[in-house]
Design an enzyme around this catalytic site. Structure first.
Site, PDB file in Angstrom:
ATOM      1  N   LYS A 219      28.010  -4.031  15.420  1.00 55.35           N
ATOM      2  CA  LYS A 219      26.766  -4.230  16.187  1.00 55.35           C
ATOM      3  C   LYS A 219      26.781  -3.454  17.504  1.00 55.35           C
ATOM      4  CE  LYS A 219      26.065  -8.931  14.339  1.00 55.35           C
ATOM      5  NZ  LYS A 219      27.354  -9.109  13.620  1.00 55.35           N
ATOM      6  N   LEU A 220      27.018  -2.165  17.424  1.00 54.27           N
ATOM      7  CA  LEU A 220      27.130  -1.353  18.631  1.00 54.27           C
ATOM      8  C   LEU A 220      25.826  -1.336  19.429  1.00 54.27           C
ATOM      9  CD1 LEU A 220      29.161   1.736  17.373  1.00 54.27           C
ATOM     10  CD2 LEU A 220      30.001  -0.326  18.489  1.00 54.27           C
TER      11      LEU A 220
ATOM     12  N   GLN B   9      24.027 -21.306  10.382  1.00 57.16           N
ATOM     13  CA  GLN B   9      22.903 -20.448  10.013  1.00 57.16           C
ATOM     14  C   GLN B   9      21.643 -21.299   9.939  1.00 57.16           C
ATOM     15  OE1 GLN B   9      23.349 -17.241   9.632  1.00 57.16           O
ATOM     16  NE2 GLN B   9      25.535 -17.004   9.273  1.00 57.16           N
TER      17      GLN B   9
ATOM     18  N   THR C  86      27.496   7.364  24.079  1.00 57.20           N
ATOM     19  CA  THR C  86      28.670   6.555  23.739  1.00 57.20           C
ATOM     20  C   THR C  86      28.608   6.087  22.292  1.00 57.20           C
ATOM     21  OG1 THR C  86      28.956   5.812  26.022  1.00 57.20           O
ATOM     22  CG2 THR C  86      29.942   4.445  24.299  1.00 57.20           C
TER      23      THR C  86
ATOM     24  N   ASP D  42      25.005   0.456  23.239  1.00 53.72           N
ATOM     25  CA  ASP D  42      25.465   1.121  24.458  1.00 53.72           C
ATOM     26  C   ASP D  42      24.552   2.322  24.693  1.00 53.72           C
ATOM     27  OD1 ASP D  42      27.126   2.072  26.620  1.00 53.72           O
ATOM     28  OD2 ASP D  42      28.819   1.030  25.680  1.00 53.72           O
TER      29      ASP D  42
ATOM     30  N   ASP E  31      35.877 -13.130   7.796  1.00 48.92           N
ATOM     31  CA  ASP E  31      35.925 -13.577   9.188  1.00 48.92           C
ATOM     32  C   ASP E  31      37.236 -14.308   9.452  1.00 48.92           C
ATOM     33  OD1 ASP E  31      33.406 -12.493   9.715  1.00 48.92           O
ATOM     34  OD2 ASP E  31      32.395 -14.280   8.962  1.00 48.92           O
TER      35      ASP E  31
ATOM     36  N   ARG F 172      23.775 -19.124   1.090  1.00 50.28           N
ATOM     37  CA  ARG F 172      24.594 -20.268   0.702  1.00 50.28           C
ATOM     38  C   ARG F 172      24.252 -20.694  -0.720  1.00 50.28           C
ATOM     39  NH1 ARG F 172      26.746 -18.957   4.694  1.00 50.28           N
ATOM     40  NH2 ARG F 172      27.380 -20.177   6.513  1.00 50.28           N
TER      41      ARG F 172
ATOM     42  N   PRO G 233      23.177   6.062  24.410  1.00 51.39           N
ATOM     43  CA  PRO G 233      23.185   6.880  23.191  1.00 51.39           C
ATOM     44  C   PRO G 233      24.427   7.741  23.004  1.00 51.39           C
ATOM     45  CG  PRO G 233      20.994   6.873  24.154  1.00 51.39           C
ATOM     46  CD  PRO G 233      21.881   6.158  25.129  1.00 51.39           C
TER      47      PRO G 233
END
Length: 230
Positions: A63-64, A188, A70, A66, A11, A179, A68
């Site tokens: 994490k799409l 979290q 696309t 939209d 990240d 962790r 189907p």
């Protein structure tokens, strides 16, 4: 049997930071890394090609969600990059999930996000207007994901046993919010240690800051890997 290694969440805000981090690992240390939205949108597909060129496996966590068609078209593009795993939102529905599977093909792992590990039951009820328990919501999404023939879901380690009981033992459970003992849980809300997650049935774990922000990332990764394999 898919190889199970702790996945490092990269990240980072830019390409240079990622390169500096990966340079701390031996060239023959094959990693499994997560590239999320921040880094992918900052750099683009080049970031995937670079990491793959180093011999690492890539979990592209976009994490799409939209319509189907696309999602299907986007998955075709991602498949050409040679990614090893990616995500969609289970809330998109079975038709969208099936379209994602068709677009991506059978080889890369395709998993759906149920409820984020940062989501509390109160937040789910107030913000999403889902008036069930958090566990019931997660199990509902898991069953719909299995119906669409995806490989598994992202979930809290606390939910793994219940998810496998309503899907199958081969249904993959990838758990963030991991962790090592004695570390800050950050944002979290539902966390476990690597060994606890493995014991309860998690197939993959994702670890970020305990490795990326450690004084010695290589040593931190090896410690987490050892705990996972204990």
């Amino acid at each position: 049997m898919r190889e199970q290694r702790p996945i490092i969440a990269l990240d980072f805000p830019d390409f240079d930071t990622l390169k500096d981090f990966l340079n701390q690992f031996p060239k023959d240390e094959a990693l499994y890394v997560k590239i999320g939205m921040e880094l992918y949108y900052a750099v683009g597909p080049e970031i995937v090609r670079y990491v793959k060129s180093l011999g690492h496996s890539v979990f592209l966590d976009l994490k799409l969600h939209d319509i189907p068609n696309t999602v299907k078209s986007t998955m075709k593009v991602l498949a050409k990059m040679g990614i090893d795993m990616t995500t969609v939102q289970a809330a998109g529905g079975v038709e969208m999930l099936e379209a994602a599977r068709e677009g991506l093909g059978d080889d890369p792992i395709l998993i759906a996000v149920t409820q984020l590990t940062s989501t509390s039951e109160e937040q789910m009820r107030e913000d999403q207007n889902i008036q069930t328990t958090l566990t019931e919501s997660v199990l509902h999404y898991a069953k719909r994901t299995a119906l669409a023939k995806l490989d598994g879901v992202v979930c809290s380690a606390h939910e793994v046993e219940a998810i496998k009981s309503v899907t199958s033992k081969d249904f993959l459970c990838l758990t963030p919010g991991i962790r090592p003992k004695g570390t800050d849980i950050g944002d979290q809300k539902r966390v476990m240690t690597p060994q606890e997650a493995k014991a309860i049935g998690s197939d993959f774990i994702v670890v970020g800051r305990p490795i990326t922000q450690a004084p010695d990332p290589l040593a931190a990764y090896h410690a987490i890997k050892a705990d996972w394999n204990a």
